[in-house]
Write a protein that holds these residues in place. Structure first.
Motif, mmCIF file in Angstrom:
data_model
loop_
_atom_site.group_PDB
_atom_site.id
_atom_site.type_symbol
_atom_site.label_atom_id
_atom_site.label_comp_id
_atom_site.label_asym_id
_atom_site.label_seq_id
_atom_site.Cartn_x
_atom_site.Cartn_y
_atom_site.Cartn_z
ATOM 1 N N ALA A 276 0.882 -1.076 0.036
ATOM 2 C CA ALA A 276 -0.133 0.052 -0.064
ATOM 3 C C ALA A 276 1.003 1.077 -0.002
ATOM 4 O O ALA A 276 0.497 2.278 -0.648
ATOM 5 C CB ALA A 276 -0.668 -0.126 1.218
ATOM 6 N N ASP A 277 2.017 1.238 0.696
ATOM 7 C CA ASP A 277 2.842 2.412 0.870
ATOM 8 C C ASP A 277 3.764 2.726 -0.603
ATOM 9 O O ASP A 277 3.986 3.831 -1.052
ATOM 10 C CB ASP A 277 3.792 2.246 1.682
ATOM 11 C CG ASP A 277 3.152 2.312 3.413
ATOM 12 O OD1 ASP A 277 2.282 3.037 3.253
ATOM 13 O OD2 ASP A 277 3.970 1.736 4.280
ATOM 14 N N ALA A 278 3.996 1.420 -1.275
ATOM 15 C CA ALA A 278 4.581 1.549 -2.499
ATOM 16 C C ALA A 278 3.807 1.902 -3.558
ATOM 17 O O ALA A 278 4.213 2.264 -4.670
ATOM 18 C CB ALA A 278 5.424 0.158 -2.556
ATOM 19 N N LEU A 279 2.542 1.652 -3.411
ATOM 20 C CA LEU A 279 1.660 1.806 -4.852
ATOM 21 C C LEU A 279 1.761 3.304 -5.031
ATOM 22 O O LEU A 279 1.539 4.186 -4.363
ATOM 23 C CB LEU A 279 0.120 1.324 -4.602
ATOM 24 C CG LEU A 279 0.169 -0.033 -4.877
ATOM 25 C CD1 LEU A 279 -1.429 -0.396 -4.434
ATOM 26 C CD2 LEU A 279 0.022 -0.462 -6.108
ATOM 27 N N ARG A 280 1.606 3.561 -6.390
ATOM 28 C CA ARG A 280 1.571 4.718 -6.730
ATOM 29 C C ARG A 280 0.473 4.777 -8.171
ATOM 30 O O ARG A 280 -0.025 3.997 -8.347
ATOM 31 C CB ARG A 280 3.070 5.265 -7.585
ATOM 32 C CG ARG A 280 4.260 5.431 -6.649
ATOM 33 C CD ARG A 280 3.660 6.369 -5.757
ATOM 34 N NE ARG A 280 5.004 6.792 -4.739
ATOM 35 C CZ ARG A 280 4.877 6.099 -3.484
ATOM 36 N NH1 ARG A 280 3.905 5.507 -3.016
ATOM 37 N NH2 ARG A 280 5.840 6.334 -2.654
ATOM 38 N N PRO A 281 0.095 6.502 -8.283
ATOM 39 C CA PRO A 281 -1.081 6.325 -9.410
ATOM 40 C C PRO A 281 -0.677 5.410 -10.587
ATOM 41 O O PRO A 281 0.259 5.505 -11.112
ATOM 42 C CB PRO A 281 -1.177 7.854 -9.443
ATOM 43 C CG PRO A 281 -0.684 8.305 -8.445
ATOM 44 C CD PRO A 281 0.616 7.525 -7.998
ATOM 45 N N GLY A 282 -1.660 4.844 -11.056
ATOM 46 C CA GLY A 282 -1.549 3.566 -12.027
ATOM 47 C C GLY A 282 -1.537 4.255 -13.414
ATOM 48 O O GLY A 282 -1.921 5.548 -13.640
#
Length: 364
Positions: free
Chosen positions: A257-263
């Motif tokens: 969750a912390d590493a996810l960036r806008p797709g």
């Protein structure tokens, strides 16, 4: 008045505990092949439905029989199992034909088709739970196979009592218990010829599925060499590892969750620095989950694939894509890790480079 036989009582108690949180009026299905495990479970569900009807918390108790179509006469076997379920008072009783593919080998393909069919029927019937007849012996066999394959702790943790709509009430009981429960109730289970029950009987060992060979030859040999109690010990190992795996999974979910960036379209984008700073065990778990979210089939995703993706994070030397099952790739560009189809990740990486160039020009 004497009570039920001990094995019958054990199955009924297990079913009652497994359904303790299911409200009255809900539909519960049992997956029944006609074998001793699932037939004893079907009888246990029928008894629990009658008991709850008397207490004013009735259940709709039914069954689903999956015909894999892999053996001659499988349709007749399925109808016999369905008849036994109806005779126990279960209703509805559904017989469904599973479309078994070839991916992952015959056993994995049959399992995937079976679970797909069970989930589909559960949706159609709006079932709160589908009961599966896996026993402690099944758990031990699975752990042993996972050990032999060098699997990680999630596979070694074995089957869980509850996973979504699926519930396994009998994981603490032995196969001998379900056979005794059937005998005590006059139920005649189907004997699957591919189960390989009894050394020296049935098909040649080489013709049996791998799990059946473990059941027929390997576990009895371990009991002979190491002494009794091998199967319960393997099941205890699964329980202990499940606790650790659950804790690590929760931490890995936080990391992802912390590493996810806008797709970028249907491409999954992750921040490389956030992943690199995490402990390896959490990072690899997060990358495994990310790969499956990007469309990689979970059953085909091996440790070697995850390590190849991880190398793009912690051992970056400008290398090319990490190719993954399911026609997916992982690609690094501009401090991001992109997972998805090759064409989509290429486009996302190109757009990231253009944005990076524009930002650099703007600073100048």
């Amino acid at each position: 008045m004497s009570g039920p036989a001990p094995a019958v009582a054990a199955v009924r108690t297990a079913v009652r505990r497994a359904l303790a949180d299911v409200p009255g009026g809900a539909t519960v299905l049992v997956a029944c092949s006609g074998g001793a495990d699932s037939l004893a479970l079907a009888a246990g569900l029928a008894h629990e439905a009658r008991r709850r009807a008397r207490t004013g918390s009735a259940l709709v108790a039914g069954a689903v029989v999956v015909d894999h179509g892999l053996q001659e006469g499988s349709a007749a076997v399925a109808e016999t199992a369905a008849h036994a379920c109806r005779a126990l008072g279960l209703d509805p009783v559904r017989v469904v034909r599973a479309d078994v593919g070839a991916a992952g080998g015959p056993e994995a393909a049959a399992r995937e088709a079976r679970y797909g069919a069970l989930h589909e029927v559960a949706r159609e019937e709006r079932a709160a739970a589908v009961l599966l007849g896996h026993t402690l012996d099944d758990q031990a066999e699975g752990v042993l196979l996972a050990l032999a394959r060098g699997s990680g702790e999630r596979a070694l943790a074995g089957m869980r009592p509850v996973r979504g709509v699926l519930r396994r009430p009998l994981l603490a009981l032995r196969r001998a218990d379900t056979e005794a429960a059937c005998a005590a109730q006059g139920l005649v289970p189907w004997q699957d010829p591919t189960n390989g029950r009894g050394a020296g009987t049935g098909p040649d060992a080489g013709a049996l599925p791998l799990r059946s060979r473990v059941r027929r030859d390997v576990l009895p040999l371990l009991e002979e060499v190491l002494g009794p109690g091998v199967a319960p010990a393997l099941a205890r190992t699964a329980d202990a590892l499940a606790e650790s795996a659950d804790a690590l999974d929760a931490l890995a979910a936080d990391l992802l969750a912390d590493a996810l960036r806008p797709g970028d379209g249907d491409v999954l984008a992750l921040d490389v620095d956030a992943l690199a700073a995490a402990p390896a065990a959490l990072r690899r778990r997060a990358l495994h989950t990310a790969a499956t979210r990007a469309g990689v089939p979970a059953g085909a995703l091996a440790r070697t694939h995850v390590l190849a993706v991880e190398a793009l994070v912690v051992d970056w030397r400008g290398q090319g894509d990490a190719h993954l099952p399911g026609g997916r790739v992982a690609r690094r560009a501009c401090g991001r890790l992109y997972l998805g189809r090759p064409d989509a990740t290429s486009g996302a990486a190109a757009r990231a480079r253009r944005r990076d160039d524009d930002e650099h020009d703007g600073r100048e």
